[in-house]
Structure formats: structure tokens, C-alpha cells
Design a protein around this motif. Structure first.
Motif, PDB file in Angstrom:
ATOM      1  N   LYS A  93       7.454  14.088   8.685  1.00 41.83           N
ATOM      2  CA  LYS A  93       6.124  13.494   8.801  1.00 41.83           C
ATOM      3  C   LYS A  93       5.044  14.469   8.352  1.00 41.83           C
ATOM      4  CE  LYS A  93       3.329  10.551  11.779  1.00 41.83           C
ATOM      5  NZ  LYS A  93       3.261   9.838  13.072  1.00 41.83           N
ATOM      6  N   GLU A  94       5.172  15.733   8.734  1.00 42.76           N
ATOM      7  CA  GLU A  94       4.185  16.743   8.326  1.00 42.76           C
ATOM      8  C   GLU A  94       4.194  16.924   6.811  1.00 42.76           C
ATOM      9  OE1 GLU A  94       4.175  19.532  12.372  1.00 42.76           O
ATOM     10  OE2 GLU A  94       5.653  19.882  10.771  1.00 42.76           O
ATOM     11  N   LEU A  95       5.390  16.884   6.213  1.00 44.07           N
ATOM     12  CA  LEU A  95       5.488  17.001   4.761  1.00 44.07           C
ATOM     13  C   LEU A  95       4.770  15.833   4.081  1.00 44.07           C
ATOM     14  CD1 LEU A  95       6.793  18.352   2.202  1.00 44.07           C
ATOM     15  CD2 LEU A  95       8.633  16.671   2.470  1.00 44.07           C
ATOM     16  N   VAL A  96       5.046  14.621   4.545  1.00 48.95           N
ATOM     17  CA  VAL A  96       4.453  13.431   3.932  1.00 48.95           C
ATOM     18  C   VAL A  96       2.929  13.458   4.080  1.00 48.95           C
ATOM     19  CG1 VAL A  96       4.408  10.904   3.938  1.00 48.95           C
ATOM     20  CG2 VAL A  96       6.571  12.112   4.277  1.00 48.95           C
ATOM     21  N   GLU A  97       2.451  14.003   5.190  1.00 52.60           N
ATOM     22  CA  GLU A  97       1.002  14.114   5.394  1.00 52.60           C
ATOM     23  C   GLU A  97       0.348  14.990   4.332  1.00 52.60           C
ATOM     24  OE1 GLU A  97       0.885  13.468  10.269  1.00 52.60           O
ATOM     25  OE2 GLU A  97       0.765  15.490   9.420  1.00 52.60           O
ATOM     26  N   PHE A  98       1.110  15.964   3.789  1.00 53.72           N
ATOM     27  CA  PHE A  98       0.575  16.799   2.715  1.00 53.72           C
ATOM     28  C   PHE A  98       0.178  15.959   1.501  1.00 53.72           C
ATOM     29  CE2 PHE A  98       2.306  20.871   4.461  1.00 53.72           C
ATOM     30  CZ  PHE A  98       1.151  21.616   4.298  1.00 53.72           C
ATOM     31  N   GLY A  99       0.852  14.828   1.324  1.00 55.17           N
ATOM     32  CA  GLY A  99       0.519  13.951   0.214  1.00 55.17           C
ATOM     33  C   GLY A  99      -0.899  13.416   0.278  1.00 55.17           C
ATOM     34  N   ARG A 100      -1.476  13.399   1.451  1.00 59.43           N
ATOM     35  CA  ARG A 100      -2.850  12.887   1.614  1.00 59.43           C
ATOM     36  C   ARG A 100      -3.910  13.975   1.448  1.00 59.43           C
ATOM     37  NH1 ARG A 100      -3.465   8.345   0.247  1.00 59.43           N
ATOM     38  NH2 ARG A 100      -5.461   8.274   1.339  1.00 59.43           N
ATOM     39  N   TYR A 101      -3.489  15.214   1.210  1.00 63.74           N
ATOM     40  CA  TYR A 101      -4.446  16.328   1.160  1.00 63.74           C
ATOM     41  C   TYR A 101      -5.562  16.119   0.125  1.00 63.74           C
ATOM     42  CZ  TYR A 101      -6.371  21.001   1.430  1.00 63.74           C
ATOM     43  OH  TYR A 101      -7.236  22.061   1.602  1.00 63.74           O
ATOM     44  N   PRO A 102      -5.264  15.630  -1.095  1.00 63.29           N
ATOM     45  CA  PRO A 102      -6.361  15.430  -2.053  1.00 63.29           C
ATOM     46  C   PRO A 102      -7.426  14.449  -1.566  1.00 63.29           C
ATOM     47  CG  PRO A 102      -4.231  15.320  -3.150  1.00 63.29           C
ATOM     48  CD  PRO A 102      -3.946  15.308  -1.682  1.00 63.29           C
ATOM     49  N   HIS A 103      -7.047  13.576  -0.638  1.00 62.36           N
ATOM     50  CA  HIS A 103      -7.973  12.554  -0.150  1.00 62.36           C
ATOM     51  C   HIS A 103      -8.757  13.013   1.087  1.00 62.36           C
ATOM     52  CE1 HIS A 103      -6.050   9.502  -2.761  1.00 62.36           C
ATOM     53  NE2 HIS A 103      -4.950  10.174  -2.495  1.00 62.36           N
ATOM     54  N   CYS A 104      -8.105  13.846   1.926  1.00 66.02           N
ATOM     55  CA  CYS A 104      -8.745  14.176   3.212  1.00 66.02           C
ATOM     56  C   CYS A 104      -8.854  15.669   3.475  1.00 66.02           C
ATOM     57  CB  CYS A 104      -7.973  13.508   4.356  1.00 66.02           C
ATOM     58  SG  CYS A 104      -6.309  14.184   4.600  1.00 66.02           S
ATOM     59  N   GLU A 105      -8.242  16.504   2.614  1.00 64.72           N
ATOM     60  CA  GLU A 105      -8.248  17.963   2.771  1.00 64.72           C
ATOM     61  C   GLU A 105      -7.776  18.398   4.153  1.00 64.72           C
ATOM     62  OE1 GLU A 105     -12.149  19.246   1.578  1.00 64.72           O
ATOM     63  OE2 GLU A 105     -11.630  19.096  -0.554  1.00 64.72           O
ATOM     64  N   GLY A 106      -6.748  17.747   4.641  1.00 67.37           N
ATOM     65  CA  GLY A 106      -6.122  18.147   5.902  1.00 67.37           C
ATOM     66  C   GLY A 106      -6.664  17.475   7.142  1.00 67.37           C
ATOM     67  N   LYS A 107      -7.773  16.740   7.013  1.00 68.43           N
ATOM     68  CA  LYS A 107      -8.357  16.043   8.160  1.00 68.43           C
ATOM     69  C   LYS A 107      -8.011  14.559   8.059  1.00 68.43           C
ATOM     70  CE  LYS A 107     -12.148  19.367   8.354  1.00 68.43           C
ATOM     71  NZ  LYS A 107     -13.622  19.562   8.233  1.00 68.43           N
ATOM     72  N   ASN A 117       2.514   6.489   7.140  1.00 68.15           N
ATOM     73  CA  ASN A 117       3.515   5.652   7.805  1.00 68.15           C
ATOM     74  C   ASN A 117       4.156   4.659   6.837  1.00 68.15           C
ATOM     75  OD1 ASN A 117       3.322   6.796  10.398  1.00 68.15           O
ATOM     76  ND2 ASN A 117       1.509   5.571  10.878  1.00 68.15           N
ATOM     77  N   LYS A 118       3.353   4.098   5.949  1.00 65.56           N
ATOM     78  CA  LYS A 118       3.900   3.156   4.970  1.00 65.56           C
ATOM     79  C   LYS A 118       4.895   3.859   4.046  1.00 65.56           C
ATOM     80  CE  LYS A 118       0.347  -0.437   4.557  1.00 65.56           C
ATOM     81  NZ  LYS A 118      -0.676  -1.049   3.645  1.00 65.56           N
ATOM     82  N   ALA A 119       4.573   5.077   3.630  1.00 61.98           N
ATOM     83  CA  ALA A 119       5.457   5.820   2.729  1.00 61.98           C
ATOM     84  C   ALA A 119       6.775   6.159   3.422  1.00 61.98           C
ATOM     85  CB  ALA A 119       4.766   7.099   2.258  1.00 61.98           C
ATOM     86  N   ILE A 120       6.696   6.545   4.686  1.00 64.17           N
ATOM     87  CA  ILE A 120       7.904   6.870   5.451  1.00 64.17           C
ATOM     88  C   ILE A 120       8.783   5.635   5.621  1.00 64.17           C
ATOM     89  CG2 ILE A 120       8.711   7.508   7.773  1.00 64.17           C
ATOM     90  CD1 ILE A 120       6.360   9.510   7.846  1.00 64.17           C
ATOM     91  N   GLU A 121       8.158   4.516   5.917  1.00 68.29           N
ATOM     92  CA  GLU A 121       8.917   3.273   6.067  1.00 68.29           C
ATOM     93  C   GLU A 121       9.481   2.811   4.731  1.00 68.29           C
ATOM     94  OE1 GLU A 121       6.178   0.621   7.928  1.00 68.29           O
ATOM     95  OE2 GLU A 121       6.258   1.653   9.875  1.00 68.29           O
ATOM     96  N   TYR A 122       8.724   2.988   3.677  1.00 66.91           N
ATOM     97  CA  TYR A 122       9.150   2.593   2.333  1.00 66.91           C
ATOM     98  C   TYR A 122      10.442   3.312   1.945  1.00 66.91           C
ATOM     99  CZ  TYR A 122       7.636   0.183  -1.943  1.00 66.91           C
ATOM    100  OH  TYR A 122       7.506  -0.695  -2.991  1.00 66.91           O
TER     101      TYR A 122
END
Length: 261
Positions: A93-107, A117-122
Motif C-alpha cells: 500500500k505504501e508503494l502504491v501511494e508513491f504513485g500519487r506523489y506527482p499529484h499530492c507531493e506526499g500529502k 485503493n482502485k489500483a490495488i483492487e485492479y
């Protein structure tokens, strides 16, 4: 569209990618195939861009890649390398969250968490999302990295041999996921492939490279051709039509042929 113009990479006196030009169409799967040493991964790395090019241009939607702001580029193009080394201990889950970094910069926002969650389920790894990467099999780890790329939610997805470490079942699942990303979400997927039958069954277009040169770029039906493939791979091919798919048979030797008599 991604436009590749006269792209060249030189090591010593050898051009490992030699003046390659072609276009990658939007909303399609394009597979890069060819023998070992053809320059497939090097080419993808220059498009990414992970690797500096010596000559040529890469245009993303008409804009030279070097002119893109790095943050905006990361929202546009996702890349998964052949080898991924992370030195910190992370859960899936922490790894997949890194995928959102360009959008939220960790927040992470609520929207970011939905994408995660969608990516993990996919990728069907919800039941192991709290496992650490070093506890996973090679196939599970590969699926986790693909989930990270999906969570990044870019228009273009560049994958260097994504079927590495996957058994037949999970390779099929992976290709179905990538096909759905194109057909359902209008993503553009570029894949370096070794398995020519996966390329045949799931690609819209195929690019053939050999010795760093572009041999042919065309629709899949035109590429899966006995004479062309025999010339590229320097082995005998037999092509069968099975359920509307062109399947390449290239491992049958004289012993196999004698058994059929």
C-alpha cells in the motif's frame, strides 16, 4: 501521441539505438519487440526519460519532452523499469501511494486514496496490501509496481518487460489489465516484450528493432508475418490462426516434426 524523431544513443563507437523514428498512437497498446541487444529497453529509457539521448527528439502531444515541467510530465507519463530497487522497507500500500506523489507531493487527499485503493483492487492484491515488499514473491512484487503505475493515473504508461517474474496465469492477467486500461480508460501503453505471442494477442501496433535500427512499425496483423519474423529472429516460424489470434510456433525442432509423421 508520442513522436520519436531520429533518436540515437551511442556507447563507444556503436549506436545501440540508431536514428530511430516512429509515432506511438494514442489509446493503443504498442509493443517493442526484437532480439536481445536490439535496443528496445534503451529506446524506452530515452522516451521515459531515464537515459540521456545523444541525438533526436521526443515529442509528447506536440511538445518536446525536455520542455515539459518535471511535475507535469510525471502526471502525463508513467514508467516502470525492468529492475526496481527501493532501499526502504515498504508495504504494498505504501508503494502504491508513491504513485500519487506527482499529484499530492506526499500529502494524500481523499481522491488520492481512492486512486490507490482502485489500483490495488485492479491488480487483485487487496488481500496482501499490508505485506512488505521483501515478503513477496517476484510475481507479487511486479503486480505491486504495476499498481503503483496505475495509481499515478497518467495518460501514457511505459513498461519495460512487465511480465518478468510472472507465471503464465499472472502474465495473462497482467496483459488483460493493460488491455482494459486502453479499452476502458483510453490509456496509451508502450511495452518492451520478449514473448511474441503476448505481443500478437494483445497489441494494436508492434515496433520491430534489430541491432538498434527500426525494421518495421505497423499494425499487429502486418507484423506477425512468417517471412519477416524469420528474418528478424533467424529461426524458423510457423504461424497458426487460433480463435482469431495469430500464434507463433518457433520451438519445434526436427524431433518434433518426426513425431508428427
Amino acid at each position: 501521441m508520442i513522436e520519436i524523431k531520429n533518436l540515437t544513443k551511442q556507447y563507444g563507437n556503436k549506436n545501440v539505438v540508431d536514428n530511430v523514428s516512429f509515432n506511438i498512437e494514442r489509446g493503443k497498446i504498442t509493443s517493442l519487440i526484437g532480439p536481445n541487444g536490439a535496443g528496445k529497453s534503451t529506446l524506452l529509457s530515452m522516451i521515459a526519460p531515464i537515459l540521456e539521448r545523444d541525438w533526436g527528439q521526443v515529442l509528447i502531444d506536440g511538445k518536446e519532452m525536455k520542455e515539459w515541467d518535471s511535475k507535469e510530465f510525471a502526471k502525463k507519463v508513467a514508467i516502470l523499469k525492468q529492475s526496481n530497487n527501493i532501499n526502504i522497507r515498504l508495504t504494498i500500500k505504501e508503494l502504491v501511494e508513491f504513485g500519487r506523489y506527482p499529484h499530492c507531493e506526499g500529502k494524500l487527499t481523499k481522491e488520492d486514496k481512492i486512486h490507490v485503493n482502485k489500483a490495488i483492487e485492479y491488480m487483485k492484491i487487496k488481500d496482501i496490501e499490508n505485506k512488505y515488499l521483501d515478503e513477496l514473491s517476484g510475481g507479487q512484487r511486479q503486480r505491486a509496481y504495476i499498481a503503483m503505475v496505475i495509481a499515478q493515473n497518467t495518460e501514457y504508461i511505459l513498461l519495460d518487460e512487465p511480465l518478468n517474474n510472472l507465471d503464465m496465469k499472472h502474465s495473462v492477467q497482467m496483459m488483460k489489465v493493460l488491455r482494459n486500461l486502453v479499452d476502458e480508460l483510453q490509456k496509451t501503453v508502450v511495452i518492451v516484450m520478449h514473448d511474441i505471442n503476448f505481443a500478437s494477442c494483445y497489441s494494436d501496433n508492434i515496433v520491430i528493432l534489430k541491432d538498434g535500427k527500426l525494421i518495421k512499425n505497423s499494425d499487429t496483423d502486418s507484423i506477425i508475418n512468417k517471412e519477416l519474423l524469420e528474418e528478424i529472429y533467424e529461426i524458423d516460424f510457423d504461424i497458426k490462426n487460433i480463435n482469431g489470434n495469430k500464434i507463433c510456433v518457433y520451438f519445434c525442432n526436427e524431433y518434433c516434426k518426426r513425431r508428427e509423421i
